[in-house]
Design a protein around this motif. Structure first.
Motif, PDB file in Angstrom:
ATOM      1  N   ASP A  12      57.072   6.440  37.111  1.00 19.12           N
ATOM      2  CA  ASP A  12      55.873   5.730  36.660  1.00 19.12           C
ATOM      3  C   ASP A  12      54.669   6.652  36.514  1.00 19.12           C
ATOM      4  O   ASP A  12      53.764   6.377  35.720  1.00 19.12           O
ATOM      5  N   ARG A  13      54.609   7.737  37.268  1.00 19.73           N
ATOM      6  CA  ARG A  13      53.494   8.690  37.190  1.00 19.73           C
ATOM      7  C   ARG A  13      53.632   9.667  36.032  1.00 19.73           C
ATOM      8  O   ARG A  13      52.700  10.402  35.723  1.00 19.73           O
ATOM      9  N   MET A  14      54.789   9.721  35.402  1.00 24.42           N
ATOM     10  CA  MET A  14      55.051  10.699  34.344  1.00 24.42           C
ATOM     11  C   MET A  14      54.653  10.139  32.980  1.00 24.42           C
ATOM     12  O   MET A  14      54.645   8.928  32.778  1.00 24.42           O
ATOM     13  N   PRO A  15      54.322  11.027  32.025  1.00 26.48           N
ATOM     14  CA  PRO A  15      54.012  10.566  30.666  1.00 26.48           C
ATOM     15  C   PRO A  15      55.238   9.909  30.023  1.00 26.48           C
ATOM     16  O   PRO A  15      56.384  10.189  30.377  1.00 26.48           O
ATOM     17  N   ILE A  16      54.992   9.042  29.049  1.00 25.35           N
ATOM     18  CA  ILE A  16      56.074   8.353  28.347  1.00 25.35           C
ATOM     19  C   ILE A  16      56.961   9.380  27.641  1.00 25.35           C
ATOM     20  O   ILE A  16      56.475  10.303  26.993  1.00 25.35           O
ATOM     21  N   GLY A  17      58.263   9.213  27.795  1.00 19.94           N
ATOM     22  CA  GLY A  17      59.223  10.116  27.173  1.00 19.94           C
ATOM     23  C   GLY A  17      59.728  11.211  28.108  1.00 19.94           C
ATOM     24  O   GLY A  17      60.718  11.860  27.812  1.00 19.94           O
ATOM     25  N   ASP A  18      59.024  11.454  29.219  1.00 18.07           N
ATOM     26  CA  ASP A  18      59.474  12.443  30.193  1.00 18.07           C
ATOM     27  C   ASP A  18      60.496  11.823  31.130  1.00 18.07           C
ATOM     28  O   ASP A  18      60.578  10.604  31.267  1.00 18.07           O
ATOM     29  N   THR A  19      61.264  12.669  31.789  1.00 19.71           N
ATOM     30  CA  THR A  19      62.258  12.180  32.741  1.00 19.71           C
ATOM     31  C   THR A  19      62.374  13.144  33.913  1.00 19.71           C
ATOM     32  O   THR A  19      62.003  14.311  33.808  1.00 19.71           O
ATOM     33  N   VAL A  20      62.886  12.653  35.007  1.00 16.47           N
ATOM     34  CA  VAL A  20      63.143  13.469  36.193  1.00 16.47           C
ATOM     35  C   VAL A  20      64.563  14.020  36.069  1.00 16.47           C
ATOM     36  O   VAL A  20      65.498  13.265  35.812  1.00 16.47           O
ATOM     37  N   ILE A  21      64.705  15.325  36.220  1.00 14.45           N
ATOM     38  CA  ILE A  21      66.030  15.940  36.166  1.00 14.45           C
ATOM     39  C   ILE A  21      66.312  16.581  37.525  1.00 14.45           C
ATOM     40  O   ILE A  21      65.702  17.588  37.877  1.00 14.45           O
ATOM     41  N   PRO A  22      67.217  16.000  38.296  1.00 13.49           N
ATOM     42  CA  PRO A  22      67.543  16.589  39.596  1.00 13.49           C
ATOM     43  C   PRO A  22      68.360  17.868  39.425  1.00 13.49           C
ATOM     44  O   PRO A  22      69.260  17.938  38.585  1.00 13.49           O
ATOM     45  N   VAL A  23      68.016  18.870  40.197  1.00 17.15           N
ATOM     46  CA  VAL A  23      68.731  20.151  40.190  1.00 17.15           C
ATOM     47  C   VAL A  23      69.603  20.199  41.434  1.00 17.15           C
ATOM     48  O   VAL A  23      69.129  19.934  42.540  1.00 17.15           O
ATOM     49  N   ILE A  24      70.876  20.527  41.252  1.00 11.92           N
ATOM     50  CA  ILE A  24      71.831  20.535  42.356  1.00 11.92           C
ATOM     51  C   ILE A  24      72.322  21.960  42.578  1.00 11.92           C
ATOM     52  O   ILE A  24      72.790  22.619  41.648  1.00 11.92           O
TER      53      ILE A  24
END
Length: 72
Positions: A12-24
């Motif tokens: 919700d805090r990110m701009p529209i169109g952005d996503t969280v990408i988890p790094v493993i």
């Protein structure tokens, strides 16, 4: 970070169109050579968490990259 609430709040805090990408990061003991006795190393692998497991676990689609090799 392991809860759905954290993911939704971050999204919700990110701009529209952005996503969280988890790094493993992962590591697993491996033999260096079959003829070297008990010498082993721990390769450190890196991948991203949004790759589907049916693709990530296929040997023909390498989703992991080796970023380090720690000799033991």
């Amino acid at each position: 970070m392991n809860s759905a609430d954290w993911w939704w709040e971050t999204h919700d805090r990110m701009p529209i169109g952005d996503t969280v990408i988890p790094v493993i990061c992962a590591s697993d003991e491996t033999l260096l050579m079959n003829h070297s006795g008990d010498k082993t190393a721990w390769p450190v692998y890196l991948t991203i968490g949004n790759i589907h497991s049916s693709i990530c676990n296929r040997p023909t689609y390498p989703a992991y990259i080796v970023v380090a090799l720690m000799p033991v």
